[in-house]
Design an enzyme around this catalytic site. Structure first.
Site, PDB file in Angstrom:
ATOM      1  N   ASN A 101      27.705  18.677   5.800  1.00 51.48           N
ATOM      2  CA  ASN A 101      28.509  17.449   5.897  1.00 51.48           C
ATOM      3  C   ASN A 101      27.659  16.330   5.320  1.00 51.48           C
ATOM      4  O   ASN A 101      26.756  15.831   5.980  1.00 51.48           O
ATOM      5  CB  ASN A 101      28.859  17.180   7.367  1.00 51.48           C
ATOM      6  CG  ASN A 101      29.551  15.840   7.544  1.00 51.48           C
ATOM      7  OD1 ASN A 101      30.009  15.229   6.570  1.00 51.48           O
ATOM      8  ND2 ASN A 101      29.624  15.360   8.780  1.00 51.48           N
ATOM      9  N   TRP A 102      27.968  15.990   4.088  1.00 51.59           N
ATOM     10  CA  TRP A 102      27.147  14.977   3.400  1.00 51.59           C
ATOM     11  C   TRP A 102      27.421  13.560   3.879  1.00 51.59           C
ATOM     12  O   TRP A 102      26.694  12.642   3.528  1.00 51.59           O
ATOM     13  CB  TRP A 102      27.391  15.064   1.891  1.00 51.59           C
ATOM     14  CG  TRP A 102      26.696  16.215   1.230  1.00 51.59           C
ATOM     15  CD1 TRP A 102      25.833  17.101   1.805  1.00 51.59           C
ATOM     16  CD2 TRP A 102      26.809  16.596  -0.150  1.00 51.59           C
ATOM     17  NE1 TRP A 102      25.399  18.007   0.873  1.00 51.59           N
ATOM     18  CE2 TRP A 102      25.985  17.717  -0.338  1.00 51.59           C
ATOM     19  CE3 TRP A 102      27.528  16.104  -1.239  1.00 51.59           C
ATOM     20  CZ2 TRP A 102      25.854  18.355  -1.573  1.00 51.59           C
ATOM     21  CZ3 TRP A 102      27.405  16.728  -2.467  1.00 51.59           C
ATOM     22  CH2 TRP A 102      26.567  17.839  -2.634  1.00 51.59           C
ATOM     23  N   LYS A 103      28.509  13.370   4.631  1.00 54.16           N
ATOM     24  CA  LYS A 103      28.892  12.019   5.067  1.00 54.16           C
ATOM     25  C   LYS A 103      29.003  11.113   3.831  1.00 54.16           C
ATOM     26  O   LYS A 103      29.384  11.608   2.770  1.00 54.16           O
ATOM     27  CB  LYS A 103      27.895  11.491   6.110  1.00 54.16           C
ATOM     28  CG  LYS A 103      27.663  12.531   7.220  1.00 54.16           C
ATOM     29  CD  LYS A 103      26.951  12.020   8.426  1.00 54.16           C
ATOM     30  CE  LYS A 103      26.827  13.150   9.442  1.00 54.16           C
ATOM     31  NZ  LYS A 103      26.272  12.712  10.715  1.00 54.16           N
ATOM     32  N   HIS A 156      35.717  14.033  13.117  1.00 50.44           N
ATOM     33  CA  HIS A 156      34.272  13.879  13.325  1.00 50.44           C
ATOM     34  C   HIS A 156      34.032  12.676  14.248  1.00 50.44           C
ATOM     35  O   HIS A 156      34.770  11.691  14.190  1.00 50.44           O
ATOM     36  CB  HIS A 156      33.577  13.668  11.973  1.00 50.44           C
ATOM     37  CG  HIS A 156      32.083  13.714  12.079  1.00 50.44           C
ATOM     38  ND1 HIS A 156      31.355  12.640  12.536  1.00 50.44           N
ATOM     39  CD2 HIS A 156      31.203  14.706  11.831  1.00 50.44           C
ATOM     40  CE1 HIS A 156      30.072  12.977  12.547  1.00 50.44           C
ATOM     41  NE2 HIS A 156      29.950  14.222  12.132  1.00 50.44           N
ATOM     42  N   GLU A 167      32.066  10.302  14.141  1.00 52.71           N
ATOM     43  CA  GLU A 167      31.919   9.005  13.448  1.00 52.71           C
ATOM     44  C   GLU A 167      33.287   8.430  13.101  1.00 52.71           C
ATOM     45  O   GLU A 167      33.487   7.213  13.113  1.00 52.71           O
ATOM     46  CB  GLU A 167      31.043   9.180  12.194  1.00 52.71           C
ATOM     47  CG  GLU A 167      29.573   9.350  12.585  1.00 52.71           C
ATOM     48  CD  GLU A 167      28.761  10.198  11.623  1.00 52.71           C
ATOM     49  OE1 GLU A 167      29.178  10.399  10.466  1.00 52.71           O
ATOM     50  OE2 GLU A 167      27.681  10.669  12.032  1.00 52.71           O
ATOM     51  N   GLU A 196      29.953  19.205  18.434  1.00 56.62           N
ATOM     52  CA  GLU A 196      28.888  18.294  18.024  1.00 56.62           C
ATOM     53  C   GLU A 196      28.650  17.252  19.110  1.00 56.62           C
ATOM     54  O   GLU A 196      29.339  16.227  19.155  1.00 56.62           O
ATOM     55  CB  GLU A 196      29.275  17.584  16.721  1.00 56.62           C
ATOM     56  CG  GLU A 196      29.474  18.513  15.551  1.00 56.62           C
ATOM     57  CD  GLU A 196      29.231  17.795  14.230  1.00 56.62           C
ATOM     58  OE1 GLU A 196      28.409  18.280  13.455  1.00 56.62           O
ATOM     59  OE2 GLU A 196      29.850  16.748  13.998  1.00 56.62           O
ATOM     60  N   GLY A 227      22.257  13.228  14.054  1.00 59.31           N
ATOM     61  CA  GLY A 227      21.396  12.308  13.312  1.00 59.31           C
ATOM     62  C   GLY A 227      20.242  11.754  14.115  1.00 59.31           C
ATOM     63  O   GLY A 227      19.570  10.814  13.696  1.00 59.31           O
ATOM     64  N   SER A 236      21.712  17.751  14.373  1.00 56.84           N
ATOM     65  CA  SER A 236      20.285  17.962  14.059  1.00 56.84           C
ATOM     66  C   SER A 236      19.921  19.430  13.839  1.00 56.84           C
ATOM     67  O   SER A 236      18.829  19.863  14.218  1.00 56.84           O
ATOM     68  CB  SER A 236      19.401  17.340  15.146  1.00 56.84           C
ATOM     69  OG  SER A 236      19.650  15.944  15.240  1.00 56.84           O
ATOM     70  N   GLY A 255      24.479  17.981   8.931  1.00 60.76           N
ATOM     71  CA  GLY A 255      24.473  16.681   8.276  1.00 60.76           C
ATOM     72  C   GLY A 255      23.241  16.509   7.410  1.00 60.76           C
ATOM     73  O   GLY A 255      23.143  17.050   6.311  1.00 60.76           O
ATOM     74  N   GLY A 256      22.264  15.783   7.934  1.00 63.19           N
ATOM     75  CA  GLY A 256      21.063  15.411   7.177  1.00 63.19           C
ATOM     76  C   GLY A 256      20.416  16.543   6.401  1.00 63.19           C
ATOM     77  O   GLY A 256      20.055  16.377   5.220  1.00 63.19           O
TER      78      GLY A 256
HETATM   79  P1  PGA Z   1      23.163  15.896  11.615  1.00 59.64           P
HETATM   80  O1  PGA Z   1      24.749  15.612  11.520  1.00 59.64           O
HETATM   81  O2  PGA Z   1      22.954  17.332  11.229  1.00 59.64           O
HETATM   82  O3  PGA Z   1      22.560  14.935  10.627  1.00 59.64           O
HETATM   83  O4  PGA Z   1      22.750  15.635  13.015  1.00 59.64           O
HETATM   84  C1  PGA Z   1      25.671  16.579  11.915  1.00 59.64           C
HETATM   85  C2  PGA Z   1      27.084  16.065  11.734  1.00 59.64           C
HETATM   86  O5  PGA Z   1      27.338  14.873  12.011  1.00 59.64           O
HETATM   87  O6  PGA Z   1      27.972  16.822  11.303  1.00 59.64           O
END
Ligand code: PGA
Length: 249
Positions: free
Chosen positions: A9-11, A95, A97, A167, A173, A213, A234-235
């Protein structure tokens, strides 16, 4: 047997140029692994190029959101048929966010899930509790309610097409991963919630990811849990080597 499904998930990261660079580098190190599915959820602008870059590699492409109507007066939105037209395989729905900053609710998540299924997109539905909710001990009530609301009106035959991503917001993050035990406990609870609605046999077909994470160093411990069928990353999905390290845990 359920396949392990690892999705990046590149956001809101990577221009088209950067996405293409990633794809070219990633293709040099990526090798398909038996019983493992891989995809990258990128910004809308990069999806068409990424789809072309990943052609023939087996790597899928996902969007990070969509609208629940096919078309109409919804300025700034993108619909499921539009995603389908450019070859998008998956779509992330709900998600945290989006729930937190963009007014996504259990109701819109449910509408989007049904629309994604109708359009033939593979939905990845996100659920998870905040730190306050976990500290108050209400995480199972909250996640159970999110799962039930998402599945409202969804038929049993569609469950095998759906990915549920657990999640915990406090792990996204932050570098603070849920322990394998905490993640397994909630993923098993999610499967039980699905079993209560659809029966155990159908619930066994549901793909359940953990996200928050995930990195190469903790992927194996998380992904070998019996009810964790993959990861939403994500990251660590932004760098080809890290993403590959997770896929090849
Ligand atoms: P993260 O994000 O791996 O950077 O914690 C995961 C996500 O929000 O899908």
């Amino acid at each position: 047997m359920r396949k392990k499904f690892i999705c990046g998930n590149w956001k809101m990261n990577k221009t088209v140029e950067e996405a293409v660079l990633f794809a070219n580098e990633f293709r040099q190190i990526y090798m398909p692994v038996a019983n493992r599915k891989v995809a990258v959820a990128a910004p809308f602008t990069a999806l068409f190029s990424l789809k072309l870059c990943f052609e023939g590699s087996g790597v899928g492409v996902g969007a990070q959101n969509m609208h629940f109507e096919d078309s109409g007066a919804f300025t700034g939105e993108i619909s499921a048929p539009m995603l389908k037209e450019i070859g998008v395989d998956y779509v992330i729905i709900g998600h945290s966010e989006r729930r937190q900053y963009f007014g996504e609710t259990d109701e819109t998540v449910n509408k989007k899930l049904k629309k994604a299924l109708e359009a033939g997109l593979g939905p990845i539905v996100c659920v998870g509790e905040s730190l306050e909710q976990r500290e108050a001990g209400t995480q199972f009530d909250l996640v159970g309610a999110q799962v039930k609301a998402a599945f409202e009106g969804v038929v049993a035959e569609d469950i095998e097409k759906i990915t549920l991503a657990y999640e915990p917001i406090w792990a996204i993050g932050t570098g603070r991963t849920a322990t394998a035990e905490q993640a397994q406990e909630m993923c098993a609870f999610i499967r039980k919630t699905a079993a209560n609605i659809y029966g155990a046999e159908t619930a066994e077909k549901l793909t359940i990811q953990y996200g928050g994470s995930v990195k190469p160093s903790n992927a194996a411990e998380l992904l070998t849990q019996p009810d964790i069928d993959g990861a939403l990353v994500g990251g660590a999905s932004l760098k080809p080597a890290d993403f590959w390290g997770i896929i090849n845990y």
